[in-house]
Design a protein around this motif. Structure first.
Motif, PDB file in Angstrom:
ATOM      1  N   PHE A   1      -6.007  -1.016  -5.650  1.00  0.00           N
ATOM      2  CA  PHE A   1      -6.391  -1.200  -4.243  1.00  0.00           C
ATOM      3  C   PHE A   1      -7.518  -2.223  -4.120  1.00  0.00           C
ATOM      4  CE2 PHE A   1      -4.697   3.186  -4.476  1.00  0.00           C
ATOM      5  CZ  PHE A   1      -3.538   2.930  -3.774  1.00  0.00           C
TER       6      PHE A   1
ATOM      7  N   ASN B   1      -7.823   3.377  -8.746  1.00  0.00           N
ATOM      8  CA  ASN B   1      -8.160   2.643  -7.530  1.00  0.00           C
ATOM      9  C   ASN B   1      -8.248   1.134  -7.733  1.00  0.00           C
ATOM     10  OD1 ASN B   1      -8.283   4.612  -5.488  1.00  0.00           O
ATOM     11  ND2 ASN B   1     -10.185   5.411  -6.368  1.00  0.00           N
TER      12      ASN B   1
ATOM     13  N   ASN C   1       1.354   5.550  -1.179  1.00  0.00           N
ATOM     14  CA  ASN C   1       1.453   6.230   0.108  1.00  0.00           C
ATOM     15  C   ASN C   1       0.227   6.019   0.979  1.00  0.00           C
ATOM     16  OD1 ASN C   1       3.617   7.569   1.207  1.00  0.00           O
ATOM     17  ND2 ASN C   1       3.523   9.215  -0.308  1.00  0.00           N
ATOM     18  N   LYS C   2      -0.340   4.823   0.939  1.00  0.00           N
ATOM     19  CA  LYS C   2      -1.528   4.561   1.748  1.00  0.00           C
ATOM     20  C   LYS C   2      -1.134   3.765   2.988  1.00  0.00           C
ATOM     21  CE  LYS C   2      -3.912   6.185  -1.726  1.00  0.00           C
ATOM     22  NZ  LYS C   2      -4.010   7.658  -1.774  1.00  0.00           N
TER      23      LYS C   2
ATOM     24  N   SER D   1     -12.642   3.067   6.740  1.00  0.00           N
ATOM     25  CA  SER D   1     -13.652   2.935   5.682  1.00  0.00           C
ATOM     26  C   SER D   1     -15.049   3.202   6.246  1.00  0.00           C
ATOM     27  CB  SER D   1     -13.590   1.547   5.058  1.00  0.00           C
ATOM     28  OG  SER D   1     -13.969   0.564   6.002  1.00  0.00           O
TER      29      SER D   1
ATOM     30  N   GLU E   1     -10.132   9.783  -0.068  1.00  0.00           N
ATOM     31  CA  GLU E   1      -9.803   8.531   0.626  1.00  0.00           C
ATOM     32  C   GLU E   1     -10.537   7.356  -0.016  1.00  0.00           C
ATOM     33  OE1 GLU E   1      -7.583   8.619   3.027  1.00  0.00           O
ATOM     34  OE2 GLU E   1      -7.448  10.802   2.933  1.00  0.00           O
TER      35      GLU E   1
ATOM     36  N   THR F   1       7.202   5.902  -4.037  1.00  0.00           N
ATOM     37  CA  THR F   1       6.016   5.214  -4.546  1.00  0.00           C
ATOM     38  C   THR F   1       6.164   5.047  -6.062  1.00  0.00           C
ATOM     39  OG1 THR F   1       4.753   7.186  -5.109  1.00  0.00           O
ATOM     40  CG2 THR F   1       4.617   6.457  -2.832  1.00  0.00           C
TER      41      THR F   1
ATOM     42  N   TRP G   1      -9.805   5.257  -2.141  1.00  0.00           N
ATOM     43  CA  TRP G   1      -9.029   4.017  -2.298  1.00  0.00           C
ATOM     44  C   TRP G   1      -9.428   3.002  -1.226  1.00  0.00           C
ATOM     45  CZ3 TRP G   1      -5.918   1.558   1.274  1.00  0.00           C
ATOM     46  CH2 TRP G   1      -5.646   2.273   2.438  1.00  0.00           C
ATOM     47  N   ASN G   2      -9.706   3.525  -0.011  1.00  0.00           N
ATOM     48  CA  ASN G   2     -10.020   2.677   1.134  1.00  0.00           C
ATOM     49  C   ASN G   2     -11.332   1.914   0.908  1.00  0.00           C
ATOM     50  OD1 ASN G   2     -10.915   2.547   4.355  1.00  0.00           O
ATOM     51  ND2 ASN G   2      -8.717   2.428   3.990  1.00  0.00           N
TER      52      ASN G   2
ATOM     53  N   LEU H   1       0.830  -1.216   0.000  1.00  0.00           N
ATOM     54  CA  LEU H   1       0.000   0.000   0.000  1.00  0.00           C
ATOM     55  C   LEU H   1       0.859   1.259   0.000  1.00  0.00           C
ATOM     56  CD1 LEU H   1      -2.836  -0.975   2.516  1.00  0.00           C
ATOM     57  CD2 LEU H   1      -3.110  -0.494   0.086  1.00  0.00           C
TER      58      LEU H   1
END
Lengths: 186, 136
Positions: B6, B3, A29-30, A37, A60, B64, A62-63, A24
């Motif tokens: 993820f 995304n 950078n997560k 969430s 946010e 990253t 991505w979460n 991540l």
């Protein structure tokens, strides 16, 4: 394929989960964490003018993709990669839980507690509804859950996360040993 | 589309959670009863691998994939870590699930857990509502 279909031992699963931390970070950078969430869902759906939910949750998002993935992963693992059957538990755990009134040991969760038919019984309501509420409230109050504090926080050597993790465990031990015997009697 | 990676990582995590039976209420009971090493082994080895990974990232000053420096947010201590932690521990022992496994349980076909998830969202919302009145 047989190895995949068997339950995975801790020394395979644990390190793989640990690798999600650098994955991540390197992908964007997560910081690993799941309970946020729930906050983003509140901010997106029911902000109700509460300042805690007034922020740009889309940043946010991505979460939310991550937790949607967890759900899909659960589906894939269960329907394509698993051999059904009871969990290979320590026999002492089964004896103790049977004495407390748990009857069903055929799957991952006891069906005699977690099912729609139990939802409106006092015991079912406590385990399904109240329990969930405490998880959502507690994790946000603590600023994270097992992933955000125990794994991400301790991995990055942050002592508040160690404190939080110890409190998770204390809360769990006290509940299991002193409170659960009563809750299971309902 | 940025995304999707993820989502894929989430799928892998969900598969691991099910395959290692972390989503099992029984496994959490075994853990809190100190009757199996399984959960301690998983969380402990995940922490060690995470720690080594972060050490390497810092040591080599890795970036990253978008060439940004990696920043790990600092967690500041507040008393919520303690009070909230204890409350979450209470909920964890009852539901046998922390937030990640809740999502995986629903995916695994335990539809009733969607009620638990909604209730967890309600709990988070309630925290937001009374946050300023709580000791931190």
């Amino acid at each position: 394929m047989d190895i995949i279909k068997q339950p995975w031992p801790w020394y395979i699963a644990g390190p793989l989960i640990g690798l999600i931390v650098p994955a991540l970070l390197l992908l964007g950078n997560k910081a690993f964490g799941i309970s946020s969430s729930l906050r983003h869902i509140c901010a997106a759906c029911i902000p109700a003018n509460i300042s805690f939910f007034k922020y740009d949750w889309k940043k946010e998002s991505w979460n939310l993709f991550f937790v949607a993935g967890i759900m899909a992963g659960g589906f894939i693992a269960t329907y394509f990669l698993s051999a059904p059957g009871p969990v290979n538990l320590n026999p002492n755990t089964i004896i103790a839980l049977k004495q407390l009134g748990v009857k069903d040991f055929s799957g991952l969760l006891p069906h005699d507690i977690f099912s729609f038919s139990q939802l409106l019984t006092i015991r079912g309501f406590i385990f399904i509804v109240i329990g969930g509420f405490l998880v959502g409230f507690g994790t946000r109050y603590a600023g994270g859950c097992t992933s955000g504090h125990a794994i991400m926080g301790i991995s990055s050597l942050q002592w508040p996360s160690l404190v939080a993790t110890c409190c998770f465990m204390i809360g769990g031990f006290v509940t299991t040993w002193f409170i659960l015997p009563y809750l299971l009697q309902f | 589309m940025k995304n999707i990676k993820f989502l894929i990582l989430g799928i892998l995590f969900g598969i691991i959670l099910v395959k290692s039976q972390v989503i099992s209420w029984f496994r959490i009971q075994e853990m809190f009863r100190l009757q199996a090493f399984h959960m301690y082994g998983i969380i402990g080895s995940a922490i060690i691998v995470g720690m080594i990974s972060i050490f390497i990232i810092k040591k080599l000053q890795l970036k990253t994939i978008h060439h940004e420096s990696i920043v790990i947010p600092k967690k500041k201590f507040h008393w919520g870590n303690v009070y909230g932690g204890l409350i979450f521990g209470l909920g964890w022992a009852i539901t046998g699930a922390c937030p990640g496994p809740l999502f995986a349980q629903i995916g695994s076909g335990f539809m009733v857990i969607s009620i638990t998830l909604l209730s967890a969202i309600a709990g988070t919302w309630f925290y937001g509502l009374i946050q300023k009145k709580l000791p931190h």
